[in-house]
Design an enzyme around this catalytic site. Structure first.
Site, short mmCIF file in Angstrom:
data_model
loop_
_atom_site.label_atom_id
_atom_site.label_comp_id
_atom_site.label_asym_id
_atom_site.label_seq_id
_atom_site.Cartn_x
_atom_site.Cartn_y
_atom_site.Cartn_z
N HIS A 22 43.53 44.40 70.54
CA HIS A 22 42.76 45.17 71.53
C HIS A 22 41.27 45.17 71.20
CE1 HIS A 22 43.67 47.26 75.12
NE2 HIS A 22 43.60 48.50 74.70
N ASN A 71 39.94 52.89 76.94
CA ASN A 71 40.25 53.34 78.30
C ASN A 71 39.19 54.26 78.89
OD1 ASN A 71 42.52 51.83 77.93
ND2 ASN A 71 43.94 53.55 77.88
N ASP A 96 40.01 41.83 75.64
CA ASP A 96 41.29 41.15 75.43
C ASP A 96 41.99 40.98 76.77
OD1 ASP A 96 41.56 44.06 75.47
OD2 ASP A 96 43.68 43.73 75.03
N ASN A 117 42.65 48.93 81.63
CA ASN A 117 42.08 50.26 81.83
C ASN A 117 40.62 50.37 81.41
OD1 ASN A 117 44.40 51.35 82.99
ND2 ASN A 117 45.29 51.76 80.98
#
Length: 194
Positions: A22, A71, A96, A117
């Site tokens: 991530h 997010n 990513d 997100n």
């Protein structure tokens, strides 16, 4: 004076997430800063920032890593864009991408968030989706592993071996996007590696 570009690397804060899939966007920003001998400093927009240049006389690059979880990266990105006077068309988000195989890079401008997100939150905060994205492939998880767990796992041994090449290619893609435009960067980085 050359136009400033805000280059944002997405990820999550803290040592637990540093080398996870991530955080590949932030790893690309580390590569861009290292190429220029720059280090990141705290910024009031709740991010770490390194100000530099593409090359002497070239575009100004504001390299940014939000301090928030991915997010909710929109607030810091919008704050930095306002602070530096950068319009969405000169924002590049490096993140990513599950739907792209590991070791591949895709670039685009605008469009939907594709379920990402962090990208969704940035588009909402900027009130525009018209920013460039450098999507760094991490691939889908094997078997039935939950994608939410997969992205938060560290890269596997085989991936770590090739990770420096992937980060270098993604940094090259960012530089080419700023220097030559989206189409030239897509033509180079969407082609199979020689």
């Amino acid at each position: 004076m050359a136009q400033a570009w805000l280059i944002v690397g997405l990820g999550n804060p803290g040592p637990r997430y540093e080398l996870t899939r991530h955080n590949v966007g932030q790893l690309v920003l580390d590569e861009l800063a290292a190429r220029r001998g720059e280090s990141f400093r705290a910024h009031k927009a709740n991010a770490r920032v390194a100000e530099t240049w593409l090359r002497p006389g070239g575009a100004k690059l504001i390299l940014a890593k939000p301090n928030t979880f991915m997010n909710v990266s929109g607030g810091p990105v919008a704050g930095l864009a306002k602070f530096y006077g950068v319009e969405p068309e000169h924002v590049v988000v490096v993140h990513d991408e599950l739907d792209i195989p590991f070791d591949s890079i895709k670039l685009k401008t605008g469009g939907g968030h594709g379920g990402h997100n962090g990208v969704r939150d940035i588009a909402k905060a900027l009130d525009s989706g018209d920013f460039a994205r450098v999507r760094v492939g991490i691939g889908r998880p094997p078997g039935r592993q939950d994608p939410a767990d997969w992205v938060l796992d560290p890269f596997g041994a085989a991936e770590r071996k090739n990770l420096p090449i992937l980060l270098g290619d993604a940094a090259d893609a960012v530089e080419q996007l700023v220097d030559e435009g989206l189409l030239a960067a897509q033509q180079k980085h969407h082609s199979p590696r020689a």
